[in-house]
Design a protein around this motif. Structure first.
Motif, PDB file in Angstrom:
ATOM      1  N   LEU A 293      -7.278  34.370  52.975  1.00  0.00           N
ATOM      2  CA  LEU A 293      -7.119  34.125  51.549  1.00  0.00           C
ATOM      3  C   LEU A 293      -8.405  34.462  50.813  1.00  0.00           C
ATOM      4  O   LEU A 293      -9.502  34.196  51.306  1.00  0.00           O
ATOM      5  N   LYS A 294      -8.269  35.031  49.640  1.00  0.00           N
ATOM      6  CA  LYS A 294      -9.423  35.374  48.828  1.00  0.00           C
ATOM      7  C   LYS A 294      -9.310  34.712  47.462  1.00  0.00           C
ATOM      8  O   LYS A 294      -8.220  34.620  46.900  1.00  0.00           O
ATOM      9  N   LEU A 295     -10.451  34.262  46.957  1.00  0.00           N
ATOM     10  CA  LEU A 295     -10.482  33.649  45.636  1.00  0.00           C
ATOM     11  C   LEU A 295     -10.283  34.723  44.588  1.00  0.00           C
ATOM     12  O   LEU A 295     -11.020  35.710  44.537  1.00  0.00           O
ATOM     13  N   LYS A 296      -9.265  34.562  43.739  1.00  0.00           N
ATOM     14  CA  LYS A 296      -8.928  35.563  42.737  1.00  0.00           C
ATOM     15  C   LYS A 296      -9.337  35.167  41.324  1.00  0.00           C
ATOM     16  O   LYS A 296      -9.496  36.024  40.468  1.00  0.00           O
ATOM     17  N   GLY A 297      -9.484  33.868  41.079  1.00  0.00           N
ATOM     18  CA  GLY A 297      -9.839  33.450  39.730  1.00  0.00           C
ATOM     19  C   GLY A 297      -9.608  31.970  39.544  1.00  0.00           C
ATOM     20  O   GLY A 297      -9.450  31.208  40.505  1.00  0.00           O
ATOM     21  N   CYS A 298      -9.585  31.568  38.286  1.00  0.00           N
ATOM     22  CA  CYS A 298      -9.424  30.161  37.937  1.00  0.00           C
ATOM     23  C   CYS A 298      -8.385  30.047  36.821  1.00  0.00           C
ATOM     24  O   CYS A 298      -8.387  30.838  35.873  1.00  0.00           O
ATOM     25  N   SER A 299      -7.478  29.104  36.930  1.00  0.00           N
ATOM     26  CA  SER A 299      -6.415  28.936  35.943  1.00  0.00           C
ATOM     27  C   SER A 299      -6.930  28.167  34.730  1.00  0.00           C
ATOM     28  O   SER A 299      -8.040  27.630  34.731  1.00  0.00           O
ATOM     29  N   HIS A 300      -6.093  28.087  33.692  1.00  0.00           N
ATOM     30  CA  HIS A 300      -6.464  27.343  32.494  1.00  0.00           C
ATOM     31  C   HIS A 300      -6.638  25.856  32.783  1.00  0.00           C
ATOM     32  O   HIS A 300      -7.371  25.165  32.077  1.00  0.00           O
ATOM     33  N   ALA A 301      -5.973  25.387  33.822  1.00  0.00           N
ATOM     34  CA  ALA A 301      -6.056  23.968  34.169  1.00  0.00           C
ATOM     35  C   ALA A 301      -7.257  23.659  35.069  1.00  0.00           C
ATOM     36  O   ALA A 301      -7.428  22.516  35.491  1.00  0.00           O
ATOM     37  N   GLY A 302      -8.091  24.679  35.368  1.00  0.00           N
ATOM     38  CA  GLY A 302      -9.269  24.454  36.190  1.00  0.00           C
ATOM     39  C   GLY A 302      -9.016  24.543  37.680  1.00  0.00           C
ATOM     40  O   GLY A 302      -9.853  24.122  38.474  1.00  0.00           O
ATOM     41  N   GLU A 303      -7.874  25.098  38.086  1.00  0.00           N
ATOM     42  CA  GLU A 303      -7.560  25.253  39.502  1.00  0.00           C
ATOM     43  C   GLU A 303      -8.024  26.622  39.995  1.00  0.00           C
ATOM     44  O   GLU A 303      -7.857  27.626  39.301  1.00  0.00           O
ATOM     45  N   PHE A 304      -8.584  26.663  41.205  1.00  0.00           N
ATOM     46  CA  PHE A 304      -8.944  27.931  41.823  1.00  0.00           C
ATOM     47  C   PHE A 304      -7.695  28.574  42.408  1.00  0.00           C
ATOM     48  O   PHE A 304      -6.865  27.900  43.023  1.00  0.00           O
ATOM     49  N   ILE A 305      -7.569  29.891  42.225  1.00  0.00           N
ATOM     50  CA  ILE A 305      -6.390  30.627  42.657  1.00  0.00           C
ATOM     51  C   ILE A 305      -6.755  31.484  43.865  1.00  0.00           C
ATOM     52  O   ILE A 305      -7.664  32.309  43.797  1.00  0.00           O
ATOM     53  N   TYR A 306      -6.038  31.277  44.974  1.00  0.00           N
ATOM     54  CA  TYR A 306      -6.262  32.026  46.202  1.00  0.00           C
ATOM     55  C   TYR A 306      -5.003  32.820  46.540  1.00  0.00           C
ATOM     56  O   TYR A 306      -3.885  32.343  46.373  1.00  0.00           O
ATOM     57  N   ALA A 307      -5.216  34.046  47.041  1.00  0.00           N
ATOM     58  CA  ALA A 307      -4.086  34.884  47.457  1.00  0.00           C
ATOM     59  C   ALA A 307      -4.566  35.860  48.510  1.00  0.00           C
ATOM     60  O   ALA A 307      -5.763  36.150  48.627  1.00  0.00           O
ATOM     61  N   SER A 308      -3.618  36.366  49.290  1.00  0.00           N
ATOM     62  CA  SER A 308      -3.947  37.401  50.267  1.00  0.00           C
ATOM     63  C   SER A 308      -3.973  38.752  49.559  1.00  0.00           C
ATOM     64  O   SER A 308      -3.319  38.946  48.534  1.00  0.00           O
ATOM     65  N   SER A 309      -4.727  39.693  50.119  1.00  0.00           N
ATOM     66  CA  SER A 309      -4.888  40.992  49.468  1.00  0.00           C
ATOM     67  C   SER A 309      -3.754  41.955  49.782  1.00  0.00           C
ATOM     68  O   SER A 309      -3.411  42.802  48.965  1.00  0.00           O
ATOM     69  N   GLY A 310      -3.175  41.855  50.970  1.00  0.00           N
ATOM     70  CA  GLY A 310      -2.130  42.795  51.368  1.00  0.00           C
ATOM     71  C   GLY A 310      -0.792  42.480  50.740  1.00  0.00           C
ATOM     72  O   GLY A 310      -0.413  41.317  50.577  1.00  0.00           O
ATOM     73  N   LEU A 311      -0.054  43.516  50.379  1.00  0.00           N
ATOM     74  CA  LEU A 311       1.258  43.323  49.759  1.00  0.00           C
ATOM     75  C   LEU A 311       2.239  42.674  50.722  1.00  0.00           C
ATOM     76  O   LEU A 311       3.027  41.811  50.335  1.00  0.00           O
ATOM     77  N   GLN A 312       2.200  43.074  51.996  1.00  0.00           N
ATOM     78  CA  GLN A 312       3.166  42.552  52.950  1.00  0.00           C
ATOM     79  C   GLN A 312       2.994  41.054  53.176  1.00  0.00           C
ATOM     80  O   GLN A 312       3.944  40.339  53.474  1.00  0.00           O
ATOM     81  N   SER A 313       1.745  40.565  53.033  1.00  0.00           N
ATOM     82  CA  SER A 313       1.489  39.138  53.250  1.00  0.00           C
ATOM     83  C   SER A 313       1.430  38.352  51.943  1.00  0.00           C
ATOM     84  O   SER A 313       1.125  37.169  51.956  1.00  0.00           O
ATOM     85  N   LEU A 314       1.729  39.027  50.830  1.00  0.00           N
ATOM     86  CA  LEU A 314       1.689  38.349  49.537  1.00  0.00           C
ATOM     87  C   LEU A 314       2.997  37.598  49.323  1.00  0.00           C
ATOM     88  O   LEU A 314       3.871  38.027  48.586  1.00  0.00           O
ATOM     89  N   SER A 315       3.166  36.490  50.019  1.00  0.00           N
ATOM     90  CA  SER A 315       4.391  35.709  49.908  1.00  0.00           C
ATOM     91  C   SER A 315       4.183  34.426  49.114  1.00  0.00           C
ATOM     92  O   SER A 315       5.149  33.792  48.723  1.00  0.00           O
ATOM     93  N   TYR A 316       2.945  34.056  48.886  1.00  0.00           N
ATOM     94  CA  TYR A 316       2.674  32.852  48.106  1.00  0.00           C
ATOM     95  C   TYR A 316       1.263  32.907  47.526  1.00  0.00           C
ATOM     96  O   TYR A 316       0.424  33.722  47.935  1.00  0.00           O
ATOM     97  N   ILE A 317       1.029  32.046  46.554  1.00  0.00           N
ATOM     98  CA  ILE A 317      -0.288  31.868  45.939  1.00  0.00           C
ATOM     99  C   ILE A 317      -0.688  30.418  46.128  1.00  0.00           C
ATOM    100  O   ILE A 317       0.145  29.520  46.032  1.00  0.00           O
ATOM    101  N   LEU A 318      -1.957  30.197  46.406  1.00  0.00           N
ATOM    102  CA  LEU A 318      -2.457  28.844  46.644  1.00  0.00           C
ATOM    103  C   LEU A 318      -3.320  28.409  45.465  1.00  0.00           C
ATOM    104  O   LEU A 318      -4.215  29.141  45.035  1.00  0.00           O
ATOM    105  N   PHE A 319      -3.026  27.222  44.934  1.00  0.00           N
ATOM    106  CA  PHE A 319      -3.799  26.633  43.842  1.00  0.00           C
ATOM    107  C   PHE A 319      -4.588  25.443  44.385  1.00  0.00           C
ATOM    108  O   PHE A 319      -4.003  24.548  45.004  1.00  0.00           O
ATOM    109  N   HIS A 320      -5.886  25.430  44.137  1.00  0.00           N
ATOM    110  CA  HIS A 320      -6.725  24.336  44.623  1.00  0.00           C
ATOM    111  C   HIS A 320      -7.375  23.630  43.444  1.00  0.00           C
ATOM    112  O   HIS A 320      -8.066  24.248  42.631  1.00  0.00           O
TER     113      HIS A 320
END
Length: 345
Positions: A293-320
């Motif tokens: 998982l790679k950190l992609k950014g931060c949401s308006h609510a202050g949550e860190f957004i993590y996602a995988s880089s590959g399209l085949q494994s892009l099945s979900y996004i993680l909010f921390h």
């Protein structure tokens, strides 16, 4: 009445008459619409076989339950795909700045409105600039978008600026005051009318933060905090420019706990940065072990957004959520099926 309609309907009604077109494109109406419309959405977009796939996740559907530290959800999301002009873009797009995103294809900047699906190719800023680094800014005082370009991987003390939606139809040359260059991973962040990006100062091998005031079109140079280089992750955190460093603690409450250190820009004039440590939740640690998982950014609510880089494994996004020490998964059901189906057509 128009203010109560969804974005897609307002965009369609622009073709009803010239009067409706003038109303819905007026900056005052747009500002009111943004204020009264629904909560911000997270936009997920990626290229596959010269097609642009888009998925919009309404953020107001994500309400953390106090009784759970980690959970999964799969809400209906708005998604579509479209042909991208000129083929695949080799460079990363700009962030979404007040509803607009900017790409480039073969040195041609293209402004994209995800809500209306409109693509606006712009004239090339300079014939000798084959590859560009493009930044998109927004002036909150005059409510205007501006596209700013500098040559890629080539030191220069000038840039080209184009104001969208104005009488100015050609690029304007603006002095940067500091001769510098960017690389192909440079991505700007527009915060409160100022665009921030990382650049290398000419003949010094020193990387700094460059700032571009969208309204005054003036540049400034900000020193990076110590122990930070151009390979760090840069994002917008609580309406401030911040750089991210990830490490694993050797002591503390939990041995081996993953920690994210945020260096937040407090005062650009004085080159003042503040430091803040946030610790990962147990759920984020488990998910990181399962996949990359790679950190992609931060949401308006202050949550860190993590996602995988590959399209085949892009099945979900993680909010921390670093404050509540919790994480949640948002499953992107249907996107992989859409890409497979369209690729086989």
């Amino acid at each position: 009445i128009l203010l109560r309609l969804p974005e897609k309907s307002v965009a369609r009604f622009r073709c009803v008459s010239k009067l409706w077109l003038s109303i819905t494109t007026d900056p005052y109406f747009i500002k009111l619409f943004e204020t009264r419309s629904s909560q911000p959405s997270l936009l997920v977009c990626f290229f596959e076989n010269e097609k642009l796939f888009v998925a919009s996740i309404p953020q107001h559907l994500h309400s953390l339950q106090n009784s759970k530290r980690s959970y999964s959800c799969s809400q209906p999301i708005y998604r579509y795909h479209m042909e991208f002009p000129g083929g695949h873009s080799r460079f990363p797009p700009t962030e979404s700045v007040h509803g607009l995103i900017c790409f480039q294809v073969s040195g041609t900047p293209i402004v994209w409105n995800p809500s209306t699906r409109q693509l606006l190719p712009l004239p090339k800023p300079r014939l000798s600039w084959n590859d560009l680094t493009i930044f998109l800014g927004y002036d909150p005082v005059e409510c205007k978008h501006k596209v700013m370009c500098i040559p890629l991987k080539r030191s220069s003390d000038v840039c080209r600026v184009l104001t969208l939606g104005s009488a100015q139809k050609s690029w304007k040359t603006v002095k940067t005051q500091h001769k510098h260059r960017s690389d192909n991973q440079t991505c700007g962040r527009c915060i409160k009318g100022v665009v921030y990006y990382i650049a290398e100062v000419y003949q010094t091998h020193v990387w700094v933060v460059m700032s571009f005031d969208v309204r005054s079109e003036k540049f400034d140079m900000i020193q990076l905090p110590s122990d930070t280089d151009y390979r760090s992750i840069f994002l917008t955190y609580e309406e401030s420019f911040a750089c991210v460093q990830m490490r694993t603690t050797k002591g503390g409450q939990v041995r081996g706990e993953r920690c994210t250190t945020l260096c937040i820009l407090e005062d650009a004039k004085k080159h003042k940065w503040s430091s803040k440590d946030v610790f990962a939740s147990a759920g984020l640690f488990v998910e990181s072990l399962r996949t990359v998982l790679k950190l992609k950014g931060c949401s308006h609510a202050g949550e860190f957004i993590y996602a995988s880089s590959g399209l085949q494994s892009l099945s979900y996004i993680l909010f921390h959520d670093p404050v509540k020490r919790s994480c949640r998964r948002f499953e992107l059901k249907g996107i992989a099926d859409d890409t497979s189906r369209l690729n086989n057509e």
